[in-house]
Motif scaffolding. Sequence first.
Motif, PDB file in Angstrom:
ATOM      1  N   THR A   1      29.529  39.949  41.433  1.00 16.80           N
ATOM      2  CA  THR A   1      29.999  40.416  40.134  1.00 16.80           C
ATOM      3  C   THR A   1      28.994  40.085  38.975  1.00 16.80           C
ATOM      4  O   THR A   1      29.132  40.712  37.813  1.00 16.80           O
TER       5      THR A   1
ATOM      6  N   THR B   1      35.291  36.904  37.454  1.00 18.35           N
ATOM      7  CA  THR B   1      36.249  37.984  37.085  1.00 18.35           C
ATOM      8  C   THR B   1      36.778  38.837  38.218  1.00 18.35           C
ATOM      9  O   THR B   1      35.780  39.409  38.907  1.00 18.35           O
ATOM     10  N   GLY B   2      38.227  39.320  38.253  1.00 21.82           N
ATOM     11  CA  GLY B   2      38.680  40.282  39.119  1.00 21.82           C
ATOM     12  C   GLY B   2      39.770  41.058  38.700  1.00 21.82           C
ATOM     13  O   GLY B   2      39.991  40.596  37.398  1.00 21.82           O
ATOM     14  N   ILE B   3      39.997  41.856  39.501  1.00 29.15           N
ATOM     15  CA  ILE B   3      41.403  42.460  39.068  1.00 29.15           C
ATOM     16  C   ILE B   3      42.697  42.486  39.821  1.00 29.15           C
ATOM     17  O   ILE B   3      42.503  42.179  41.110  1.00 29.15           O
TER      18      ILE B   3
ATOM     19  N   GLN C   1      45.971  42.356  41.594  1.00 32.91           N
ATOM     20  CA  GLN C   1      46.673  42.820  42.696  1.00 32.91           C
ATOM     21  C   GLN C   1      48.188  42.861  42.744  1.00 32.91           C
ATOM     22  O   GLN C   1      48.897  43.763  42.359  1.00 32.91           O
TER      23      GLN C   1
ATOM     24  N   MET D   1      43.899  38.730  43.632  1.00 31.76           N
ATOM     25  CA  MET D   1      42.958  39.488  42.913  1.00 31.76           C
ATOM     26  C   MET D   1      42.049  40.124  43.745  1.00 31.76           C
ATOM     27  O   MET D   1      41.985  39.861  45.183  1.00 31.76           O
ATOM     28  N   ASP D   2      41.313  41.139  43.280  1.00 31.65           N
ATOM     29  CA  ASP D   2      40.076  41.780  43.837  1.00 31.65           C
ATOM     30  C   ASP D   2      39.050  41.550  43.181  1.00 31.65           C
ATOM     31  O   ASP D   2      38.898  41.737  41.918  1.00 31.65           O
TER      32      ASP D   2
ATOM     33  N   GLY E   1      46.911  45.006  38.002  1.00 32.65           N
ATOM     34  CA  GLY E   1      45.774  45.956  37.013  1.00 32.65           C
ATOM     35  C   GLY E   1      45.277  45.360  35.958  1.00 32.65           C
ATOM     36  O   GLY E   1      44.304  45.501  35.418  1.00 32.65           O
ATOM     37  N   ASP E   2      45.563  43.884  35.874  1.00 35.10           N
ATOM     38  CA  ASP E   2      45.125  43.122  34.643  1.00 35.10           C
ATOM     39  C   ASP E   2      43.751  42.810  34.884  1.00 35.10           C
ATOM     40  O   ASP E   2      43.544  42.376  36.238  1.00 35.10           O
ATOM     41  N   GLN E   3      42.658  42.735  34.186  1.00 38.76           N
ATOM     42  CA  GLN E   3      41.393  41.879  34.632  1.00 38.76           C
ATOM     43  C   GLN E   3      41.721  40.499  33.960  1.00 38.76           C
ATOM     44  O   GLN E   3      42.031  40.164  33.094  1.00 38.76           O
TER      45      GLN E   3
END
Length: 379
Positions: free
Chosen positions: A269, A310-312, A314, A327-328, A347-349
């Motif tokens: 990242t 930090t991830g997104i 799921q 998270m991804d 969808g949240d970061q």
Amino acid sequence: MANVSLNAVRKNYDETLHKDTLRNINLDIKEGEFIVFVGPSGCGKSTLLRMIAGLEDITSGELKIGDSYMNDVPPVERNVGMVFQSYALYPHMDLRENMSFGLKLKKMDAATIKKRVDNASDILGLDPLLERKPKELSGGQRQRVAIGRCIVQQPNVFLFDEPLSNLDAALRVKMRIEIAKLHKELQSTIIYVTHDQVEAMTLADKIVVLSPLDEGADSNLEQFGSPLDLYHNPDNKFVAGFIGSPKMNFVDATLVEINAKDCVVELITGERVTAAVDANRAKVGDAVQLGIRPEHLVESEHEHAQSKVTGIVQVTEHLGSESFVYMDVKGCDFTFKARPEFPAEAGDQLTVGIPTNACYLFDENELAFQRTAKYNRGA
């Protein structure tokens, strides 16, 4: 009771294929220990148990129970008792007859048989059920009868082959407690096979972690040690990912700084993480994988959030007492064990904190670097 030792034990079902199921298994199981064989399907854990029982031949190596060489001793003469995944009870016999049948085959006298059955029944809480047939029992009761049939034989070693896999989740928990109590009461040597690492962690004095055998590998015995030793100090990525629930998170990274008692890695990242790991056998620029357990992650504002990732989001699971946020992170699956009702939507970061002392690190061969500290979330 007896100790069990395996020296360079190997199993191959067809020597012409040159493909071993088990290779170079070395174990020293002490008298009275509760040992659990754990690993994914196909790793050979049930095969190894059956070799100890004498139900499978040993291709090479040496098995001893007590001080006696056992490779060529038939199962009936090994004085081991086995509890199978299926209860294998005689449907036309009541519980007393089921538990006493093996003793009758050995032509024991009636008084001895009654004493042993009564003792096993008392230990397992089966006294009110002795006149019932198996069809009148629940799954947990049937499993207790199967264990009782083993107890009356008074074996030197108890062998359990996934005995709880046919039970529902709540009953598995109850039976785990029953088996743990049984071990404390009998003080017997128990070798237990399961694919469930939670079962392994809660029952075992020591755990044997097995993996499917890769071609060219010296052995498929990955690690042998106490549950907490495997949890805190896994030898490699396989053990680290198998022990612990939910499983450990892994993120690809590059070593950018190596110090005396810690190191710094750059994640895919772009974020940098300081890990309390001795990476002196590696060099700057090496590809590594950072490991961090979901329960050791903290919220980004936490005092122990020395580094961050930090991830997104799921999916978020709210379980009442805790939440799991899946998270991804740049293609890597990542799980955060959070407080109840943690606010995170798909969808949240999301940025989460990584304590320096909670990190694990693995080289390009998936071997673990030595940790220099253990994390205490309450500290």
